[in-house]
Design a protein around this motif. Sequence first.
Motif, PDB file in Angstrom:
ATOM      1  N   VAL A  95       0.783  -1.130  -0.104  1.00  0.00           N
ATOM      2  CA  VAL A  95      -0.093  -0.217  -0.037  1.00  0.00           C
ATOM      3  C   VAL A  95       0.931   1.066   0.079  1.00  0.00           C
ATOM      4  O   VAL A  95       1.624   1.326   0.953  1.00  0.00           O
ATOM      5  N   TYR A  96       0.827   1.966  -1.196  1.00  0.00           N
ATOM      6  CA  TYR A  96       1.417   3.432  -1.151  1.00  0.00           C
ATOM      7  C   TYR A  96       0.524   4.435  -0.964  1.00  0.00           C
ATOM      8  O   TYR A  96      -0.504   4.713  -1.656  1.00  0.00           O
ATOM      9  N   THR A  97       0.787   5.404  -0.104  1.00  0.00           N
ATOM     10  CA  THR A  97       0.109   6.475   0.594  1.00  0.00           C
ATOM     11  C   THR A  97       0.588   7.856  -0.091  1.00  0.00           C
ATOM     12  O   THR A  97       1.934   7.811  -0.198  1.00  0.00           O
ATOM     13  N   LYS A  98       0.045   8.912   0.063  1.00  0.00           N
ATOM     14  CA  LYS A  98       0.574  10.148  -0.388  1.00  0.00           C
ATOM     15  C   LYS A  98       1.312  10.697   0.772  1.00  0.00           C
ATOM     16  O   LYS A  98       2.163  11.486   0.725  1.00  0.00           O
ATOM     17  N   ARG A  99       0.723  10.501   2.024  1.00  0.00           N
ATOM     18  CA  ARG A  99       1.564  10.951   3.380  1.00  0.00           C
ATOM     19  C   ARG A  99       2.461  10.105   4.032  1.00  0.00           C
ATOM     20  O   ARG A  99       2.151   8.679   4.021  1.00  0.00           O
ATOM     21  N   ILE A 100       3.126  10.762   4.789  1.00  0.00           N
ATOM     22  CA  ILE A 100       3.889   9.414   5.790  1.00  0.00           C
ATOM     23  C   ILE A 100       2.879   8.663   6.564  1.00  0.00           C
ATOM     24  O   ILE A 100       1.641   9.133   7.159  1.00  0.00           O
ATOM     25  N   VAL A 101       3.075   7.514   6.591  1.00  0.00           N
ATOM     26  CA  VAL A 101       2.155   6.346   7.133  1.00  0.00           C
ATOM     27  C   VAL A 101       2.319   6.504   8.933  1.00  0.00           C
ATOM     28  O   VAL A 101       3.255   6.758   9.199  1.00  0.00           O
ATOM     29  N   ASP A 102       0.988   6.680   9.205  1.00  0.00           N
ATOM     30  CA  ASP A 102       0.814   6.614  10.706  1.00  0.00           C
ATOM     31  C   ASP A 102       0.625   5.312  11.228  1.00  0.00           C
ATOM     32  O   ASP A 102      -0.553   4.816  10.882  1.00  0.00           O
ATOM     33  N   VAL A 103       1.271   4.777  11.901  1.00  0.00           N
ATOM     34  CA  VAL A 103       1.448   3.409  12.095  1.00  0.00           C
ATOM     35  C   VAL A 103       0.221   2.800  12.992  1.00  0.00           C
ATOM     36  O   VAL A 103       0.093   3.710  13.933  1.00  0.00           O
ATOM     37  N   VAL A 104      -0.269   1.890  12.696  1.00  0.00           N
ATOM     38  CA  VAL A 104      -1.729   1.339  13.362  1.00  0.00           C
ATOM     39  C   VAL A 104      -0.876   0.029  14.070  1.00  0.00           C
ATOM     40  O   VAL A 104      -0.415  -0.832  13.349  1.00  0.00           O
ATOM     41  N   PRO A 105      -1.181  -0.145  15.355  1.00  0.00           N
ATOM     42  CA  PRO A 105      -0.811  -1.211  15.756  1.00  0.00           C
ATOM     43  C   PRO A 105      -1.069  -2.765  15.078  1.00  0.00           C
ATOM     44  O   PRO A 105      -2.394  -2.732  14.345  1.00  0.00           O
ATOM     45  N   PHE A 106      -0.372  -3.606  14.936  1.00  0.00           N
ATOM     46  CA  PHE A 106      -0.530  -4.679  14.064  1.00  0.00           C
ATOM     47  C   PHE A 106      -1.585  -5.718  14.171  1.00  0.00           C
ATOM     48  O   PHE A 106      -2.010  -6.423  13.188  1.00  0.00           O
ATOM     49  N   ASN A 107      -2.179  -5.497  15.353  1.00  0.00           N
ATOM     50  CA  ASN A 107      -3.493  -6.413  15.601  1.00  0.00           C
ATOM     51  C   ASN A 107      -4.902  -5.556  15.346  1.00  0.00           C
ATOM     52  O   ASN A 107      -5.751  -6.146  15.874  1.00  0.00           O
ATOM     53  N   VAL A 108      -4.704  -4.274  14.898  1.00  0.00           N
ATOM     54  CA  VAL A 108      -5.741  -3.649  14.778  1.00  0.00           C
ATOM     55  C   VAL A 108      -6.313  -3.604  13.288  1.00  0.00           C
ATOM     56  O   VAL A 108      -5.498  -3.159  12.453  1.00  0.00           O
ATOM     57  N   GLY A 109      -7.485  -3.914  13.069  1.00  0.00           N
ATOM     58  CA  GLY A 109      -8.057  -4.206  11.811  1.00  0.00           C
ATOM     59  C   GLY A 109      -8.119  -2.694  11.105  1.00  0.00           C
ATOM     60  O   GLY A 109      -8.636  -1.681  11.808  1.00  0.00           O
TER      61      GLY A 109
END
Length: 141
Positions: A95-109
């Motif tokens: 997945v490529y985004t326009k903005r810097i990725v705001d990390v979501v915890p690995f176990n959150v859908g």
Amino acid sequence: MMNRRRTLALATGLLAAPSLLRAGTAPVKIRDLYDKDRTMSDLALSLVDARTTFEGFMAPPLKAESRFFVMTKMPMSVCPFCETSAQWPDNILAVYTKRIVDVVPFNVGIETRGVLEIGEYRDPETGFVSMVRLADATYGR
């Protein structure tokens, strides 16, 4: 003539309309992008260059302040990194985004939406090889 029942029915219909529209555009499952022989499915080919929605989980990013992450169908505490296109697993999506990725915890859908691209691509910054990816993507919980 507008009476109370018609007014209530109309209001109820208007409130339900967004969920009905949403139901018609259910997220695509990552596994549905592939046929059993690991080739691209007819569905995947029909969605190329179309804004498409997927549900899954964000794998831990390969590097800080990235505009790219890997979506997996199940939570993964480590990133499923690939060396070559021949080793590309059929249960992940770049997945490529326009903005810097705001990390979501690995176990959150999460749900992500972007333009589906197919074909080998090597990320110039990370060396990550993808066979299928979302470009210009947005995501959220």
